[in-house]
Design an enzyme around this catalytic site. Structure first.
Site, PDB file in Angstrom:
ATOM      1  N   SER A   1       2.941  -3.612  -4.974  1.00 59.86           N
ATOM      2  CA  SER A   1       2.846  -5.365  -4.412  1.00 59.86           C
ATOM      3  C   SER A   1       1.732  -6.057  -4.907  1.00 59.86           C
ATOM      4  O   SER A   1       2.062  -7.228  -5.102  1.00 59.86           O
ATOM      5  CB  SER A   1       2.959  -5.058  -2.952  1.00 59.86           C
ATOM      6  OG  SER A   1       1.828  -4.415  -2.578  1.00 59.86           O
ATOM      7  N   SER A   2       0.566  -5.582  -4.748  1.00 58.13           N
ATOM      8  CA  SER A   2      -0.559  -6.781  -5.593  1.00 58.13           C
ATOM      9  C   SER A   2      -0.486  -6.923  -6.970  1.00 58.13           C
ATOM     10  O   SER A   2      -0.663  -8.069  -7.369  1.00 58.13           O
ATOM     11  CB  SER A   2      -2.002  -5.989  -5.010  1.00 58.13           C
ATOM     12  OG  SER A   2      -1.980  -4.705  -5.566  1.00 58.13           O
TER      13      SER A   2
ATOM     14  N   ASP B   1       1.066  -0.524 -13.341  1.00 60.41           N
ATOM     15  CA  ASP B   1       1.666  -1.508 -12.445  1.00 60.41           C
ATOM     16  C   ASP B   1       2.022  -2.812 -13.307  1.00 60.41           C
ATOM     17  O   ASP B   1       3.048  -3.530 -13.100  1.00 60.41           O
ATOM     18  CB  ASP B   1       0.864  -1.802 -11.126  1.00 60.41           C
ATOM     19  CG  ASP B   1       1.114  -0.259 -10.330  1.00 60.41           C
ATOM     20  OD1 ASP B   1       1.355   0.555 -10.729  1.00 60.41           O
ATOM     21  OD2 ASP B   1       0.584  -0.668  -9.182  1.00 60.41           O
TER      22      ASP B   1
ATOM     23  N   SER C   1       2.488  -7.193  -8.337  1.00 57.74           N
ATOM     24  CA  SER C   1       3.634  -8.289  -8.265  1.00 57.74           C
ATOM     25  C   SER C   1       3.090  -9.566  -8.077  1.00 57.74           C
ATOM     26  O   SER C   1       3.362 -10.708  -8.842  1.00 57.74           O
ATOM     27  CB  SER C   1       4.713  -7.732  -7.263  1.00 57.74           C
ATOM     28  OG  SER C   1       5.825  -8.712  -7.588  1.00 57.74           O
TER      29      SER C   1
ATOM     30  N   SER D   1       0.859  -1.379  -0.004  1.00 57.93           N
ATOM     31  CA  SER D   1       0.010  -0.040   0.089  1.00 57.93           C
ATOM     32  C   SER D   1       0.751   1.264   0.164  1.00 57.93           C
ATOM     33  O   SER D   1       0.575   2.191   0.756  1.00 57.93           O
ATOM     34  CB  SER D   1      -1.097   0.101   1.291  1.00 57.93           C
ATOM     35  OG  SER D   1      -1.650  -1.170   1.331  1.00 57.93           O
TER      36      SER D   1
HETATM   37  O1  PMV Z   1      -1.379   3.961  -6.801  1.00 55.73           O
HETATM   38  P1  PMV Z   1       0.184   4.431  -6.933  1.00 55.73           P
HETATM   39  O2  PMV Z   1       0.828   5.014  -5.786  1.00 55.73           O
HETATM   40  O3  PMV Z   1       0.970   3.508  -7.828  1.00 55.73           O
HETATM   41  O4  PMV Z   1       0.026   6.007  -7.999  1.00 55.73           O
HETATM   42  C1  PMV Z   1      -0.548   5.982  -9.134  1.00 55.73           C
HETATM   43  C2  PMV Z   1      -0.162   7.010  -9.921  1.00 55.73           C
HETATM   44  C3  PMV Z   1      -1.248   7.962 -10.099  1.00 55.73           C
HETATM   45  O5  PMV Z   1      -0.949   8.859 -11.280  1.00 55.73           O
HETATM   46  C4  PMV Z   1      -1.312   9.013  -9.231  1.00 55.73           C
HETATM   47  C5  PMV Z   1      -2.694   7.447 -10.700  1.00 55.73           C
HETATM   48  C6  PMV Z   1      -2.672   6.787 -11.725  1.00 55.73           C
HETATM   49  O6  PMV Z   1      -3.556   6.090 -11.885  1.00 55.73           O
HETATM   50  O7  PMV Z   1      -1.848   6.675 -12.663  1.00 55.73           O
END
Ligand code: PMV
Length: 312
Positions: free
Chosen positions: A111-112, A155, A114, A106
């Protein structure tokens, strides 16, 4: 079989990316590990070793479950369910999965994602269906969407394809060449400063209310334009710090984050918060000549420090 999966950081462009500007993300060697082994019974056993939690299900149950009802197991279960469905098999043998992770949770390091990508790779390999990265990234994105209701590809794509990605309009481009070679030789610290006080969605909504945000995003985009052509650690670090002060103008930093950025800037080449903000992590570009002092100063701040490098 063991599958090691990276985490990610946003090097530049968080928040701006929500408005169609680009962001640069990087896979790092803070990893999660998924160990999968065959079971003689028709069962699926999941062990979250770091949390000391276990779950046992019947293999045939998996296709009918709602993963969102399974708390900390939800990403892993959703990944198993979607992978079995995608590879389109009637699974015969059960398995046990052991999950361990070095990734703080968080705080914007994925992490999730991954765990999700690692589970998809492990389960598809276990059933002898090796999937392409494009398929894995798509499945991972679907899992995040199913669990969170909304997701960005940042991610799951960064963690699947590794290296450096440019993200724009929920699409990605792999960055190769000199910029990547430069980053391969960079040493970073990820500093877990404090628990995030707000969720990503809340922070995004707050940024939406800032009047001159577009001006700030244009400046951030300019920083990226320079950063990807700078193969010099000193200049690159300065650009990171510059990006941080623009994020601060968006009101997403905190006093403690600013303090750590100051230390990173003084004893390293530069630093910034990474991710949505409101707490969480700072990334520092390490100057090896001053690394000892950097660590000494950071250790006074009651933070968690992770040494990391790009993972390709
Ligand atoms: O949730 P995080 O910390 O990986 O942040 C995402 C990055 C933002 O630009 C704030 C939101 C997004 O969806 O790109």
């Amino acid at each position: 079989m063991v599958v090691e999966t990276p985490s990610k950081v946003i090097l530049f462009g968080e928040h701006a990316v929500v408005y169609g500007y680009r962001a640069i993300s990087m896979a790092i060697d803070l990893t999660s590990s998924i160990k999968i082994k065959k079971l003689d019974k028709n069962e699926v056993i999941l062990n979250l070793n770091d949390l000391n939690k276990s779950l046992k299900l019947n293999l045939n149950e998996i296709k009918n479950i709602n993963p969102n009802n399974f708390g900390d197991f939800k990403y892993c279960l959703c990944a198993i369910k979607n992978t079995i469905d995608y590879i389109n098999i009637e699974p015969k043998s059960g398995f046990e999965i052991n999950i361990t992770s070095k990734i703080p949770v968080s705080c914007g390091l994925g992490s999730s994602a991954s765990i999700t990508i690692g589970t998809i790779r492990a389960v598809s390999k276990f059933y002898n269906k090796e999937l392409k990265d494009d398929e894995i990234a798509k499945l991972g994105y679907m899992v995040e969407k199913e669990i969170q209701g909304k997701a960005s590809i940042t991610d799951t794509s960064t963690i699947t394809y590794r290296g450096i990605l440019e993200i724009k309009n929920n699409k990605f481009k792999k960055i190769k060449g000199e910029f990547k070679d430069f980053l391969k030789n960079c040493k970073f610290l990820i500093v877990y400063v404090e628990k995030r006080k707000k969720k990503t969605a809340e922070l995004v909504n707050e940024v939406a209310k800032i009047e001159n945000k577009d001006e700030i995003f244009k400046e951030i985009d300019n920083i990226i334009e320079n950063a990807i052509k700078t193969y010099n650690k000193d200049d690159f670090g300065k650009l990171m710090t510059k990006n941080h002060y623009l994020l601060k103008k968006l009101n997403i930093s905190t006093p403690k984050i600013d303090k750590v950025v100051e230390i990173g800037n003084k004893y390293g080449f530069g630093a910034k918060l990474t991710g949505a903000g409101g707490g969480g992590c700072v990334i520092i570009l390490v100057d090896e000549e001053k690394e000892k002092e950097l660590l000494k100063e950071l250790n006074k701040e009651n933070v968690k420090i992770f040494k990391c490098k790009m993972l390709n």
